[in-house]
Design an enzyme around this catalytic site. Structure first.
Site, short mmCIF file in Angstrom:
data_model
loop_
_atom_site.label_atom_id
_atom_site.label_comp_id
_atom_site.label_asym_id
_atom_site.label_seq_id
_atom_site.Cartn_x
_atom_site.Cartn_y
_atom_site.Cartn_z
N HIS A 198 -6.16 -2.71 -1.23
CA HIS A 198 -5.56 -3.69 -0.32
C HIS A 198 -6.43 -4.93 -0.24
O HIS A 198 -7.53 -4.91 0.31
CB HIS A 198 -5.36 -3.11 1.08
CG HIS A 198 -4.68 -4.09 1.99
ND1 HIS A 198 -3.33 -4.29 1.97
CD2 HIS A 198 -5.18 -4.96 2.89
CE1 HIS A 198 -3.01 -5.24 2.85
NE2 HIS A 198 -4.12 -5.66 3.42
N HIS A 223 -0.31 -8.51 0.82
CA HIS A 223 -1.08 -7.68 -0.13
C HIS A 223 -0.99 -8.45 -1.45
O HIS A 223 0.13 -8.69 -1.94
CB HIS A 223 -0.44 -6.29 -0.22
CG HIS A 223 -1.12 -5.33 -1.16
ND1 HIS A 223 -1.53 -4.07 -0.76
CD2 HIS A 223 -1.43 -5.42 -2.47
CE1 HIS A 223 -2.06 -3.42 -1.79
NE2 HIS A 223 -2.01 -4.23 -2.85
N HIS A 282 -0.40 -10.04 -4.82
CA HIS A 282 0.53 -9.66 -5.89
C HIS A 282 0.87 -10.87 -6.74
O HIS A 282 0.87 -12.00 -6.24
CB HIS A 282 1.81 -9.02 -5.33
CG HIS A 282 2.52 -9.85 -4.32
ND1 HIS A 282 2.09 -9.93 -3.01
CD2 HIS A 282 3.59 -10.66 -4.42
CE1 HIS A 282 2.91 -10.75 -2.34
NE2 HIS A 282 3.82 -11.22 -3.18
N HIS A 310 3.87 -12.37 -9.09
CA HIS A 310 5.25 -12.30 -9.56
C HIS A 310 5.27 -12.66 -11.04
O HIS A 310 4.60 -13.61 -11.46
CB HIS A 310 6.12 -13.35 -8.86
CG HIS A 310 6.24 -13.19 -7.38
ND1 HIS A 310 7.37 -12.68 -6.78
CD2 HIS A 310 5.39 -13.50 -6.37
CE1 HIS A 310 7.21 -12.70 -5.46
NE2 HIS A 310 6.02 -13.18 -5.18
N CYS A 353 0.85 -1.20 0.00
CA CYS A 353 0.00 0.00 0.00
C CYS A 353 0.88 1.25 0.00
O CYS A 353 0.56 2.24 -0.68
CB CYS A 353 -0.93 0.02 1.20
SG CYS A 353 -2.35 -1.10 1.07
N GLY A 368 4.86 -19.28 1.27
CA GLY A 368 5.95 -18.32 1.05
C GLY A 368 5.50 -16.89 0.86
O GLY A 368 6.28 -16.06 0.38
P1 AMP Z 1 5.94 -12.91 -1.54
O1 AMP Z 1 7.10 -13.49 -0.77
O2 AMP Z 1 5.33 -13.84 -2.53
O3 AMP Z 1 4.95 -12.28 -0.59
O4 AMP Z 1 6.56 -11.75 -2.42
C1 AMP Z 1 6.93 -10.52 -1.90
C2 AMP Z 1 8.00 -9.97 -2.79
O5 AMP Z 1 8.13 -8.61 -2.52
C3 AMP Z 1 9.39 -10.61 -2.58
O6 AMP Z 1 9.81 -11.21 -3.81
C4 AMP Z 1 10.26 -9.44 -2.18
O7 AMP Z 1 11.56 -9.50 -2.72
C5 AMP Z 1 9.48 -8.26 -2.73
N1 AMP Z 1 9.71 -6.99 -2.06
C6 AMP Z 1 9.79 -6.76 -0.73
N2 AMP Z 1 9.97 -5.46 -0.49
C7 AMP Z 1 10.01 -4.84 -1.71
C8 AMP Z 1 10.19 -3.50 -2.13
N3 AMP Z 1 10.35 -2.48 -1.26
N4 AMP Z 1 10.19 -3.24 -3.47
C9 AMP Z 1 10.03 -4.24 -4.36
N5 AMP Z 1 9.85 -5.53 -4.02
C10 AMP Z 1 9.84 -5.84 -2.71
#
Ligand code: AMP
Length: 115
Positions: A49, A99, A101, A103, A10, A94
């Protein structure tokens, strides 16, 4: 639109925390992952969110379709043809940021099954 003031993504959506954005519209933001797991690794997140995929309902699931359209648009624009879309839902799967998302990983051979 629902926001969580303690949520990292957020804060990225609002600009309070900087990110390397590659796309934004009314519904989503896409930005590069800070710890890339492939030569190309970005995230597509809804601005609203939603804590995880487990919170999806008929009332908000159109956001997911939009996220996938955004993924295809970005990949087409960047000439990315082979890629993996990942959503981690819950601690054991994992999910570290609560929030929703997606990948997008590309640029190397992917293994299956995932670890
Ligand atoms: P997940 O582990 O599936 O919840 O993915 C979260 C992702 O967010 C991980 O791959 C982190 O490397 C990434 N992440 C965490 N903080 C940041 C940030 N400030 N900017 C960009 N990516 C981030």
């Amino acid at each position: 639109m629902k926001k969580d003031e303690n949520c990292l993504f957020c804060k990225i959506v609002s600009g309070e925390i900087p990110s390397k954005k590659l796309y934004e519209d009314e519904v989503t933001v896409a930005f590069y992952d800070v710890a890339p797991q492939a030569p190309i690794h970005f995230l597509v997140v809804p601005k609203e969110h939603i804590a995880s995929a487990n919170e999806l309902t008929a009332a908000n699931s159109a956001i997911v379709a939009h996220c996938f359209e955004v993924i295809v648009k970005i990949c087409k624009e960047q000439g990315i043809t082979d890629y993996r879309i990942v959503n981690n839902c819950g601690d054991q799967a994992g999910q570290s940021v609560k929030h929703l998302h997606f990948h997008v990983l590309s640029g190397r051979d992917m293994t299956w099954p995932p670890g």
